[in-house]
Design a protein around this motif. Sequence first.
Motif, PDB file in Angstrom:
ATOM      1  N   ASP A 106    -109.756  23.225 -62.338  1.00  0.00           N
ATOM      2  CA  ASP A 106    -109.355  22.606 -61.073  1.00  0.00           C
ATOM      3  C   ASP A 106    -107.869  22.273 -61.046  1.00  0.00           C
ATOM      4  OD1 ASP A 106    -109.772  20.660 -63.014  1.00  0.00           O
ATOM      5  OD2 ASP A 106    -110.355  19.127 -61.564  1.00  0.00           O
ATOM      6  N   VAL A 107    -107.313  21.903 -62.209  1.00  0.00           N
ATOM      7  CA  VAL A 107    -105.884  21.574 -62.243  1.00  0.00           C
ATOM      8  C   VAL A 107    -105.060  22.840 -62.018  1.00  0.00           C
ATOM      9  CG1 VAL A 107    -104.267  20.117 -63.434  1.00  0.00           C
ATOM     10  CG2 VAL A 107    -106.590  20.152 -64.193  1.00  0.00           C
TER      11      VAL A 107
ATOM     12  N   GLN B 258    -106.039  25.494 -60.449  1.00  0.00           N
ATOM     13  CA  GLN B 258    -106.183  25.908 -59.051  1.00  0.00           C
ATOM     14  C   GLN B 258    -105.384  25.012 -58.122  1.00  0.00           C
ATOM     15  OE1 GLN B 258    -110.246  26.501 -57.993  1.00  0.00           O
ATOM     16  NE2 GLN B 258    -110.186  28.509 -58.959  1.00  0.00           N
ATOM     17  N   ALA B 259    -105.324  23.720 -58.453  1.00  0.00           N
ATOM     18  CA  ALA B 259    -104.514  22.823 -57.630  1.00  0.00           C
ATOM     19  C   ALA B 259    -103.070  23.302 -57.653  1.00  0.00           C
ATOM     20  CB  ALA B 259    -104.619  21.391 -58.144  1.00  0.00           C
ATOM     21  N   ALA B 260    -102.599  23.698 -58.832  1.00  0.00           N
ATOM     22  CA  ALA B 260    -101.222  24.188 -58.942  1.00  0.00           C
ATOM     23  C   ALA B 260    -101.047  25.470 -58.128  1.00  0.00           C
ATOM     24  CB  ALA B 260    -100.857  24.419 -60.400  1.00  0.00           C
ATOM     25  N   GLN B 261    -102.035  26.347 -58.198  1.00  0.00           N
ATOM     26  CA  GLN B 261    -101.953  27.575 -57.407  1.00  0.00           C
ATOM     27  C   GLN B 261    -101.920  27.258 -55.919  1.00  0.00           C
ATOM     28  OE1 GLN B 261    -105.368  29.543 -59.137  1.00  0.00           O
ATOM     29  NE2 GLN B 261    -104.064  31.052 -60.140  1.00  0.00           N
ATOM     30  N   ALA B 262    -102.734  26.286 -55.531  1.00  0.00           N
ATOM     31  CA  ALA B 262    -102.769  25.917 -54.116  1.00  0.00           C
ATOM     32  C   ALA B 262    -101.429  25.342 -53.656  1.00  0.00           C
ATOM     33  CB  ALA B 262    -103.882  24.904 -53.870  1.00  0.00           C
ATOM     34  N   MET B 263    -100.632  24.833 -54.603  1.00  0.00           N
ATOM     35  CA  MET B 263     -99.322  24.310 -54.225  1.00  0.00           C
ATOM     36  C   MET B 263     -98.263  25.405 -54.254  1.00  0.00           C
ATOM     37  SD  MET B 263     -99.218  20.542 -55.984  1.00  0.00           S
ATOM     38  CE  MET B 263    -100.194  20.769 -57.450  1.00  0.00           C
ATOM     39  N   GLY B 264     -98.688  26.637 -54.490  1.00  0.00           N
ATOM     40  CA  GLY B 264     -97.737  27.740 -54.468  1.00  0.00           C
ATOM     41  C   GLY B 264     -96.950  27.897 -55.754  1.00  0.00           C
ATOM     42  N   THR B 265     -97.551  27.510 -56.877  1.00  0.00           N
ATOM     43  CA  THR B 265     -96.884  27.615 -58.172  1.00  0.00           C
ATOM     44  C   THR B 265     -97.032  29.028 -58.728  1.00  0.00           C
ATOM     45  OG1 THR B 265     -97.723  25.373 -58.492  1.00  0.00           O
ATOM     46  CG2 THR B 265     -96.636  26.400 -60.367  1.00  0.00           C
TER      47      THR B 265
ATOM     48  N   LYS C   7     -95.623  24.520 -66.809  1.00  0.00           N
ATOM     49  CA  LYS C   7     -95.709  23.154 -66.276  1.00  0.00           C
ATOM     50  C   LYS C   7     -97.121  22.593 -66.251  1.00  0.00           C
ATOM     51  CE  LYS C   7     -91.783  23.342 -63.075  1.00  0.00           C
ATOM     52  NZ  LYS C   7     -91.202  22.004 -63.299  1.00  0.00           N
ATOM     53  N   VAL C   8     -98.117  23.466 -66.387  1.00  0.00           N
ATOM     54  CA  VAL C   8     -99.489  22.958 -66.330  1.00  0.00           C
ATOM     55  C   VAL C   8    -100.220  23.199 -67.651  1.00  0.00           C
ATOM     56  CG1 VAL C   8    -101.707  23.077 -65.147  1.00  0.00           C
ATOM     57  CG2 VAL C   8     -99.589  23.309 -63.844  1.00  0.00           C
TER      58      VAL C   8
ATOM     59  N   GLU D  95    -100.526  20.180 -70.415  1.00  0.00           N
ATOM     60  CA  GLU D  95    -101.861  19.585 -70.378  1.00  0.00           C
ATOM     61  C   GLU D  95    -102.575  19.796 -71.707  1.00  0.00           C
ATOM     62  OE1 GLU D  95    -103.795  17.961 -67.491  1.00  0.00           O
ATOM     63  OE2 GLU D  95    -101.673  17.488 -67.458  1.00  0.00           O
TER      64      GLU D  95
ATOM     65  N   LYS E 139    -105.649  11.226 -71.517  1.00  0.00           N
ATOM     66  CA  LYS E 139    -106.961  11.444 -70.906  1.00  0.00           C
ATOM     67  C   LYS E 139    -107.649  10.123 -70.600  1.00  0.00           C
ATOM     68  CE  LYS E 139    -107.843  15.855 -70.478  1.00  0.00           C
ATOM     69  NZ  LYS E 139    -107.678  16.782 -71.557  1.00  0.00           N
TER      70      LYS E 139
ATOM     71  N   ASN F 268     -97.023  32.283 -51.995  1.00  0.00           N
ATOM     72  CA  ASN F 268     -96.739  31.013 -52.663  1.00  0.00           C
ATOM     73  C   ASN F 268     -95.869  30.120 -51.791  1.00  0.00           C
ATOM     74  OD1 ASN F 268     -98.274  31.161 -54.953  1.00  0.00           O
ATOM     75  ND2 ASN F 268     -96.710  32.180 -56.168  1.00  0.00           N
TER      76      ASN F 268
ATOM     77  N   HIS G  50    -108.508  17.579 -53.507  1.00  0.00           N
ATOM     78  CA  HIS G  50    -109.652  18.072 -54.269  1.00  0.00           C
ATOM     79  C   HIS G  50    -110.683  16.984 -54.531  1.00  0.00           C
ATOM     80  CE1 HIS G  50    -107.122  21.618 -55.216  1.00  0.00           C
ATOM     81  NE2 HIS G  50    -106.164  20.714 -55.111  1.00  0.00           N
TER      82      HIS G  50
END
Lengths: 218, 316
Positions: free
Chosen positions: A119-120, A122-129, A137-138, A142, A218, B74, B84
């Motif tokens: 999910d992290v 994908q969140a980055a992908q959704a932000m256009g990374t 960066k992820v 992480e 965590k 992107n 989410h």
Amino acid sequence: MELDEITPLLWQATGETAVMVGWATLFTVLLGLPLGVALVALDKDGLRPMPALKGAIGVVVNVGRSLPFLVLMIALIPFTRVVVGSSIGTEAMVVPLTVGAVPFFARLVETALREVGRDVVQAAQAMGTGKLAIIRKVLLPEAFPGLVAGLTVTVVALIGYSAMAGVIGGGGLGDLAKRYGYERFETGVMVAVVIVLIIVVQLIQSLGDHVARRLSHK
Amino acid sequence: MIEASGLRKLYGQTVALDGVDLAVRQGEIFGVLGQSGAGKSTLLRCVNLLERPDSGTVTVAGRELTKLGERELNQARQRIGMVHQHFALLASRTVAGNVAFPLEVMGVGRRERDQRVAELLELVGLGGRGKDHPRQLSGGQKQRVGIARALAGRPEVLLSDEATSALDPGTTESILGLLKSLNRELGLTILLITHEMNVVKSICDSVAIMENGRIRESGGIGELIRTPGSRLTREIFPLPEPAAGHITLTFTGHPEEPVISEVVRKFDVDVNILGGAIEELAAGSVGRLRVDLAGGERDNALTYLRERGLLVEVAG
Ligand SMILES: Nc1ncnc2c1ncn2[C@@H]1O[C@H](COP(=O)(O)OP(=O)(O)OP(=O)(O)O)[C@@H](O)[C@H]1O
Ligand SMILES: [Mg+2]
């Protein structure tokens, strides 16, 4: 042998082991980290799916992992000679140590990176990374605590390998144990080597655990 | 603002989307409802192409995303915020670092970034928590960070997949309030997925109900409520299945006159009220009443009710 005779021997051997393991660790990280990243990124549901290449890398890594270190070291003698110009001595041993540890570390890197939640990413992908930025960066930040833990295990394994390397002529603590403990029945030296190894491994493990814990949010 | 047409998506044998058309207007809050496995998440993820549909097109803010190359996609994604269900925050970064992430990706300079992050945290009510790590926050606070992060690129559109379903009712309400105020104040268009009727009732202007990869009905809430046989109305008012002859009345707004007693007087009918409720929706208040009408001029009574603007459904 008296303690004041053993001590300089121990210092020298410990220094040699440190040099062997230090260089091997450096090269292992430089080679194993990208390999581990590749194993994750090229996976069929990875960032850049190339399953055939991933499969090929996986096979190479597994071959490396399945050879006992002693066999690997002997098999690599000609290669080591080409790279370092000699097949014995502390420097020469860095080659088989690295070759032995890279696949091991690469698998640990792979495991640590897989722990990063989908999910992290994908969140980055959704932000256009972009893909490289996701790795930089992820994934790597992480997984950092896991990577440190993997590195700790690898360094401890390298100390074990280096003792074996010493027997073939690489110097270090293994060599010392062989020459005095095995060939001359100097129990004192043997005991001292065992104690030094226990202390060193403990220290590395505690340091690794401490750093991993400090970094883990965590 | 968001337009999708003919979306199809297969996962092996599973048809996740089976020809979906969607139109979300600028400035509205659009809810997608449906059972588990209906394809809601797949639809949402097709909107920013986290999932590539097998066929169909997606247009957001006038750009046809399905035509774009990776780099342009992107860039377009930077203007589409996403929230989410499980927050998806980076554990390795502080709260401020998480909100700064999309700005870093966009190449915004350090000073502007810090300033924007502070503004965003203030906006979601987390001013002063920037240095904390996500693990130190409650679920609701984490989601506020998620929302701040989603807003960093000044998006025109916000996508939300079950943003409140991991939260308790009180926290859900405060997050919904935040979304609603962002919608009103920034003119943000929001497409959200939910399985909580409560979310639809309190903030949605329009809805789509999905089933087996298809949209069964969609439109403005007021409009759907006036449509006979609407599933939305049935979901909002869970009345038991009517027996034959029973009548269901749906009315919007508060009727000025007491319509029912009027009907009784004018048409000499007996009214037996079987059930009903009034709900305050974002789109206005709506009531639904299940009655049994007997005797006198029953048909004329029904006609009269229709003329008064009530939706009259007679079970057959
Ligand atoms: N990555 C995937 N691989 C295989 N099948 C998938 C995948 N994602 C979704 N599906 C299948 O597609 C269908 C629709 O899934 P989707 O997640 O869109 O449903 P949903 O409406 O969001 O459900 P829920 O309310 O449970 O989240 C389901 O049958 C699901 O099993
Ligand atoms: Mg879902």
